[in-house]
Design a protein around this motif. Structure first.
Motif, PDB file in Angstrom:
ATOM      1  N   HIS A  71      -6.329   9.854  -1.614  1.00 27.09           N
ATOM      2  CA  HIS A  71      -7.539   9.044  -1.402  1.00 27.09           C
ATOM      3  C   HIS A  71      -7.934   8.305  -2.681  1.00 27.09           C
ATOM      4  N   LYS A  72      -7.727   8.919  -3.840  1.00 28.74           N
ATOM      5  CA  LYS A  72      -8.022   8.260  -5.117  1.00 28.74           C
ATOM      6  C   LYS A  72      -7.037   7.120  -5.371  1.00 28.74           C
TER       7      LYS A  72
ATOM      8  N   LEU B 256       1.510   3.703  -3.000  1.00 32.04           N
ATOM      9  CA  LEU B 256       2.492   4.787  -2.897  1.00 32.04           C
ATOM     10  C   LEU B 256       3.189   5.037  -4.230  1.00 32.04           C
ATOM     11  N   GLN B 257       3.452   3.987  -4.996  1.00 34.61           N
ATOM     12  CA  GLN B 257       4.050   4.170  -6.321  1.00 34.61           C
ATOM     13  C   GLN B 257       3.098   4.934  -7.231  1.00 34.61           C
ATOM     14  N   HIS B 258       1.824   4.561  -7.180  1.00 35.09           N
ATOM     15  CA  HIS B 258       0.811   5.248  -7.980  1.00 35.09           C
ATOM     16  C   HIS B 258       0.723   6.718  -7.562  1.00 35.09           C
ATOM     17  N   PHE B 259       0.729   6.976  -6.281  1.00 33.47           N
ATOM     18  CA  PHE B 259       0.649   8.338  -5.751  1.00 33.47           C
ATOM     19  C   PHE B 259       1.853   9.177  -6.186  1.00 33.47           C
ATOM     20  N   ALA B 260       3.033   8.559  -6.186  1.00 31.47           N
ATOM     21  CA  ALA B 260       4.258   9.285  -6.543  1.00 31.47           C
ATOM     22  C   ALA B 260       4.332   9.603  -8.033  1.00 31.47           C
ATOM     23  N   CYS B 261       3.659   8.809  -8.844  1.00 33.60           N
ATOM     24  CA  CYS B 261       3.797   8.938 -10.300  1.00 33.60           C
ATOM     25  C   CYS B 261       2.612   9.592 -10.990  1.00 33.60           C
ATOM     26  N   THR B 262       1.618  10.005 -10.230  1.00 32.13           N
ATOM     27  CA  THR B 262       0.436  10.622 -10.833  1.00 32.13           C
ATOM     28  C   THR B 262       0.059  11.881 -10.056  1.00 32.13           C
TER      29      THR B 262
END
Length: 78
Positions: A65-66, A54-60
């Motif tokens: 799915h990736k 979720l952190q990766h999703f929020a920051c990129t």
């Protein structure tokens, strides 16, 4: 005279209602990430891995799915 209940704006009520509907429909990113991991990879996410995804999703700008795939690789689950 207005009390606290009267100070709630229609926009706030709509936002709360929409968020609650998302919880019920399991359309929030945390539900979707867990579902993707379970359905596509047969993996139940632990809290640490889910938070990392979720952190990766929020920051990129990456699609969820990736981020799930990258998070699973980073955690050594793929």
């Amino acid at each position: 005279m207005l009390n606290e209940a009267d100070d709630v704006l229609d926009e706030d009520l709509e936002a709360c209602s929409e968020h609650y509907q998302n919880i019920l429909n399991e359309t929030l990113p945390q539900y979707q990430a867990a579902k993707l991991a379970r359905e596509h990879y047969g993996i139940e996410l632990d809290d640490k891995t889910l938070n990392s995804i979720l952190q990766h999703f929020a920051c990129t700008p990456s699609p969820l799915h990736k981020c799930v795939e990258d998070g699973l690789r980073k955690a050594g689950l793929l």
